[in-house]
Each structure stands twice: as C-alpha cells, then as structure tokens.
Design a protein around this motif. Structure first.
Motif, PDB file in Angstrom:
ATOM      1  N   VAL A 105       0.812  -1.280  -0.231  1.00 34.68           N
ATOM      2  CA  VAL A 105      -0.030  -0.057   0.104  1.00 34.68           C
ATOM      3  C   VAL A 105       0.737   1.483  -0.009  1.00 34.68           C
ATOM      4  O   VAL A 105       1.916   1.242   0.762  1.00 34.68           O
ATOM      5  N   GLN A 106       0.517   2.140  -0.778  1.00 42.29           N
ATOM      6  CA  GLN A 106       1.521   3.231  -0.940  1.00 42.29           C
ATOM      7  C   GLN A 106       0.470   4.738  -1.096  1.00 42.29           C
ATOM      8  O   GLN A 106      -0.582   4.617  -1.790  1.00 42.29           O
ATOM      9  N   VAL A 107       1.102   5.646  -0.447  1.00 44.41           N
ATOM     10  CA  VAL A 107       0.327   7.030  -0.475  1.00 44.41           C
ATOM     11  C   VAL A 107       0.763   7.325  -1.647  1.00 44.41           C
ATOM     12  O   VAL A 107       2.044   7.357  -1.897  1.00 44.41           O
ATOM     13  N   ASN A 108       0.056   7.842  -3.041  1.00 47.09           N
ATOM     14  CA  ASN A 108       0.527   8.248  -4.050  1.00 47.09           C
ATOM     15  C   ASN A 108       1.631   9.496  -3.751  1.00 47.09           C
ATOM     16  O   ASN A 108       1.157  10.496  -3.167  1.00 47.09           O
ATOM     17  N   GLY A 109       2.578   9.549  -4.382  1.00 47.31           N
ATOM     18  CA  GLY A 109       3.692  10.691  -4.209  1.00 47.31           C
ATOM     19  C   GLY A 109       4.493  10.333  -3.184  1.00 47.31           C
ATOM     20  O   GLY A 109       5.518  10.981  -2.887  1.00 47.31           O
ATOM     21  N   ALA A 110       4.572   9.495  -2.305  1.00 44.77           N
ATOM     22  CA  ALA A 110       5.176   9.138  -1.085  1.00 44.77           C
ATOM     23  C   ALA A 110       6.456   8.457  -1.338  1.00 44.77           C
ATOM     24  O   ALA A 110       6.789   7.713  -2.560  1.00 44.77           O
ATOM     25  N   SER A 111       7.684   8.515  -0.662  1.00 50.09           N
ATOM     26  CA  SER A 111       8.839   7.999  -0.884  1.00 50.09           C
ATOM     27  C   SER A 111       9.138   6.630  -0.217  1.00 50.09           C
ATOM     28  O   SER A 111      10.186   6.217  -0.312  1.00 50.09           O
ATOM     29  N   SER A 112       7.919   6.310   0.457  1.00 53.43           N
ATOM     30  CA  SER A 112       8.235   4.607   1.036  1.00 53.43           C
ATOM     31  C   SER A 112       6.765   4.386   0.895  1.00 53.43           C
ATOM     32  O   SER A 112       5.822   4.856   0.470  1.00 53.43           O
ATOM     33  N   TYR A 113       6.570   2.966   1.392  1.00 48.70           N
ATOM     34  CA  TYR A 113       5.244   2.212   1.242  1.00 48.70           C
ATOM     35  C   TYR A 113       5.135   1.384   2.205  1.00 48.70           C
ATOM     36  O   TYR A 113       6.093   0.970   3.170  1.00 48.70           O
ATOM     37  N   PHE A 114       3.956   0.870   2.266  1.00 49.59           N
ATOM     38  CA  PHE A 114       3.699  -0.117   3.349  1.00 49.59           C
ATOM     39  C   PHE A 114       3.535  -1.443   2.851  1.00 49.59           C
ATOM     40  O   PHE A 114       3.115  -1.812   1.780  1.00 49.59           O
ATOM     41  N   ASP A 115       4.306  -2.554   3.388  1.00 48.45           N
ATOM     42  CA  ASP A 115       4.505  -3.697   2.994  1.00 48.45           C
ATOM     43  C   ASP A 115       3.512  -4.779   4.297  1.00 48.45           C
ATOM     44  O   ASP A 115       3.962  -4.732   5.623  1.00 48.45           O
ATOM     45  N   GLN A 138      -5.392  16.585   8.686  1.00 45.55           N
ATOM     46  CA  GLN A 138      -6.512  17.590   8.232  1.00 45.55           C
ATOM     47  C   GLN A 138      -7.244  17.325   7.240  1.00 45.55           C
ATOM     48  O   GLN A 138      -7.093  16.023   6.720  1.00 45.55           O
ATOM     49  N   GLU A 139      -8.184  18.101   7.066  1.00 43.75           N
ATOM     50  CA  GLU A 139      -9.234  17.860   5.685  1.00 43.75           C
ATOM     51  C   GLU A 139      -8.454  17.950   4.628  1.00 43.75           C
ATOM     52  O   GLU A 139      -7.502  18.670   4.706  1.00 43.75           O
ATOM     53  N   GLY A 140      -8.897  17.319   3.547  1.00 48.56           N
ATOM     54  CA  GLY A 140      -8.299  17.159   2.293  1.00 48.56           C
ATOM     55  C   GLY A 140      -8.200  15.941   1.536  1.00 48.56           C
ATOM     56  O   GLY A 140      -9.136  14.863   1.955  1.00 48.56           O
ATOM     57  N   ASP A 141      -7.415  15.857   0.512  1.00 50.26           N
ATOM     58  CA  ASP A 141      -7.405  14.674  -0.144  1.00 50.26           C
ATOM     59  C   ASP A 141      -6.184  13.937  -0.315  1.00 50.26           C
ATOM     60  O   ASP A 141      -5.170  14.634  -0.548  1.00 50.26           O
ATOM     61  N   PHE A 142      -6.356  12.638  -0.592  1.00 48.71           N
ATOM     62  CA  PHE A 142      -5.203  11.758  -1.110  1.00 48.71           C
ATOM     63  C   PHE A 142      -5.666  10.631  -1.653  1.00 48.71           C
ATOM     64  O   PHE A 142      -6.548  10.243  -1.785  1.00 48.71           O
ATOM     65  N   CYS A 143      -4.592  10.019  -2.399  1.00 46.55           N
ATOM     66  CA  CYS A 143      -4.950   8.853  -2.964  1.00 46.55           C
ATOM     67  C   CYS A 143      -3.969   7.688  -2.485  1.00 46.55           C
ATOM     68  O   CYS A 143      -2.921   7.904  -2.231  1.00 46.55           O
ATOM     69  N   LEU A 144      -4.588   6.331  -2.313  1.00 52.06           N
ATOM     70  CA  LEU A 144      -3.866   5.225  -1.939  1.00 52.06           C
ATOM     71  C   LEU A 144      -3.783   4.205  -3.517  1.00 52.06           C
ATOM     72  O   LEU A 144      -4.791   3.923  -4.036  1.00 52.06           O
ATOM     73  N   THR A 145      -2.623   3.718  -3.579  1.00 53.77           N
ATOM     74  CA  THR A 145      -2.382   2.745  -4.569  1.00 53.77           C
ATOM     75  C   THR A 145      -1.943   1.434  -4.003  1.00 53.77           C
ATOM     76  O   THR A 145      -1.069   1.436  -2.926  1.00 53.77           O
ATOM     77  N   TYR A 146      -2.520   0.246  -4.350  1.00 51.90           N
ATOM     78  CA  TYR A 146      -2.366  -1.036  -3.573  1.00 51.90           C
ATOM     79  C   TYR A 146      -2.446  -1.995  -4.558  1.00 51.90           C
ATOM     80  O   TYR A 146      -3.011  -2.138  -5.800  1.00 51.90           O
TER      81      TYR A 146
END
Length: 283
Positions: A105-115, A138-146
């Motif tokens: 699982v990775q937050v789009n744009g992050a320099s690391s990911y979850f295994d 905070q309030e806002g938007d993000f995307c997860l790719t998995y």
C-alpha cells in the motif's frame, strides 16, 4: 475474468481489524499535541497512517509482474470519504495461483510504502485492509495505490482508492454520495433527546450502518461491530443490508454519553448508484 462477487466463497483476511486507538502517555499537560498533518504531504501522511501488521519500506514498491501466473486484484472501491480519527477500509477481491503472500500500500507521491506480509495459502477471496486515519490528519484529499504479491514474489496489477478527509458536521445536516464507502460523523449538540437519521437509497440498493458511543445501533442490514466493515456489494447482487427506497434510524442521544454519531454509507459498486442522508437534531 469471472465476476468474483458471485462465483467465489468470500475469505476475509483482515489484518487485525481494530478501531484506531490513540495512545497517550502519562506526561499530563507537558505532552505536546500531535502535529497536524496535511494529507497532500504524502510522506508526512505515510508517517501517521496506521495499518496493522505492516512494515514501512523506503523507496517504491516492486512493479507489477508480467508473468501469466501473476496474481490479480479487482472490484475495489475507487473513492471513499472519511472523518479523521476513524478507520478507512480497503476491500477488494484477489486471485493468486501461488497463494496470498502479502499486500503493498502506498500513498501516491510518497517516498516509502507499506508492506503487509502474510504468507497465506489461500488462492482467492476478499481482502480488507484497514487504514487508521489519526485525528491529527487535516481535511483534504489523497490517493492510495495498492496491490498484492504471491508466495513466489510475483506482483499483481494495481488498484487505487482516492480518499477525502471531511469535517465533523453539526446537526441538522445533509449528506449525499454514490459508490464506495462514506464514513460521516455528526455532532448532535448539547440537547438530549431523539435524533433521526433518514436515508434515501433511490432505486439502486445501498447500505447504511449507524454507530453511537462505539456501538452499532441500527442500519439496513445485520449488525456489525465498530471495529468491522460493512459487506461490499456489486450493484444488484443481493448482498445483505443493501436496500432501495427510504428509511429512518433513531438515535437515543445524551451528550454526556457521547456527542457524535458516525454513519457508514456503503454505495454499491458498478451500478451508478446515489444516496441521500438527512440527520436531525435531537428533540
């Protein structure tokens, strides 16, 4: 590919499904409050999300395999809305010749990911990844790719869910939505009494679950725990709790017990669904 919702026996591989628990030490007023996190800051967000059983790994996850026997994932929810201090759930189906080895699982744009390693021998089923969203987000938007990988290390295709972190709303309130999971929290104010939550699913079937004081108090289907997730439905497949039309769920409210009520609205997948929700103040 076959339609997994109707042709397989669901297997819930839930990684320690628990509601997000904020842990504080005994330092009293000397402990600083957690720094607020802008969800558009992918690395900062990665640093506070809670995925039970996961390891944070620097760099980018392995690319999808081109092998014909690589695992396949499908039928995810492409969008979700959640209020901070809740758990977001990512359900999806999988098929894997070599069994389920784990999930990236990775937050789009992050320099690391979850295994999230597993090493399970199951070859198909329903996976659900719980993602804790702390109150500091905070309030806002993000995307997860998995995606998943099998026990031979082959990596599946990618799925994506884009998430909106919304505010706690004050009653009276109106919320509308479509497919995917929407987790909405409402502050019912200072006056004890009975508040009404009225839903309209229109003609395409969706599901509602209402929680107060961390307890399921009503919905359109069978009860679930506050640390669980509603069943996922492909529109029209007859899944438990998915209904059309209107209904009302009453909340016996006392602000000294808890000030907020949380509603899980599950819009069915793949059918262009829509729903409305009205929350009254207690009377």
């Amino acid at each position: 590919m076959k339609t997994l919702y109707k042709s397989i026996k669901f297997l819930s591989l839930v990684f320690g499904l628990t509601a997000l628990t904020l842990i504080t030490s005994c330092g009293g007023d000397s402990d600083p409050a957690p720094a607020e996190v802008d969800p558009s800051d992918a690395d900062a967000l990665t640093g506070v999300l809670v995925i039970p059983g996961s390891q944070n790994v620097g760099g980018q996850p392995p690319a999808s395999s081109t092998d014909a026997d690589a695992p396949n994932v499908s039928n995810n929810q492409t969008s979700a809305t959640v209020v901070a201090d809740n758990t977001l759930y990512l359900p999806f189906n999988f098929e894997s010749v070599q069994g389920y080895g784990g999930c990236y699982v990775q937050v789009n744009g992050a320099s690391s990911y979850f295994d999230i390693p597993s090493g399970n021998s199951s070859t198909d089923g329903l996976l659900v990844v719980p993602v804790g969203i702390p109150a500091s987000v905070q309030e806002g938007d993000f995307c997860l790719t998995y995606c998943i990988y099998d026990n031979s290390g082959r990596v599946s295709n990618l799925l994506q869910t884009c998430v909106t972190v919304g505010p706690i709303q004050e009653c009276p309130a109106f919320t509308s939505g479509s497919d995917g999971l929407t987790i909405a929290t409402y502050d019912l104010g200072d006056t004890p009494g009975t508040a009404s939550i009225t839903y309209d699913m229109f003609s395409i079937q969706d599901r509602i679950d209402v929680f107060y004081n961390n307890q399921w108090i009503g919905g359109s289907g069978s009860s679930i725990s506050s640390s669980s997730f509603p069943p996922v439905s492909s529109c029209g497949d007859g899944q438990n709790g998915y209904v059309s039309g209107t209904g009302t769920i009453d909340v016996n409210y006392n602000p000294s017990t808890a000030r907020t009520v949380t509603v899980y609205m599950s819009g069915c997948i793949g059918g262009g669904t829509a729903w409305n929700l009205n929350v009254s103040c207690p009377e």
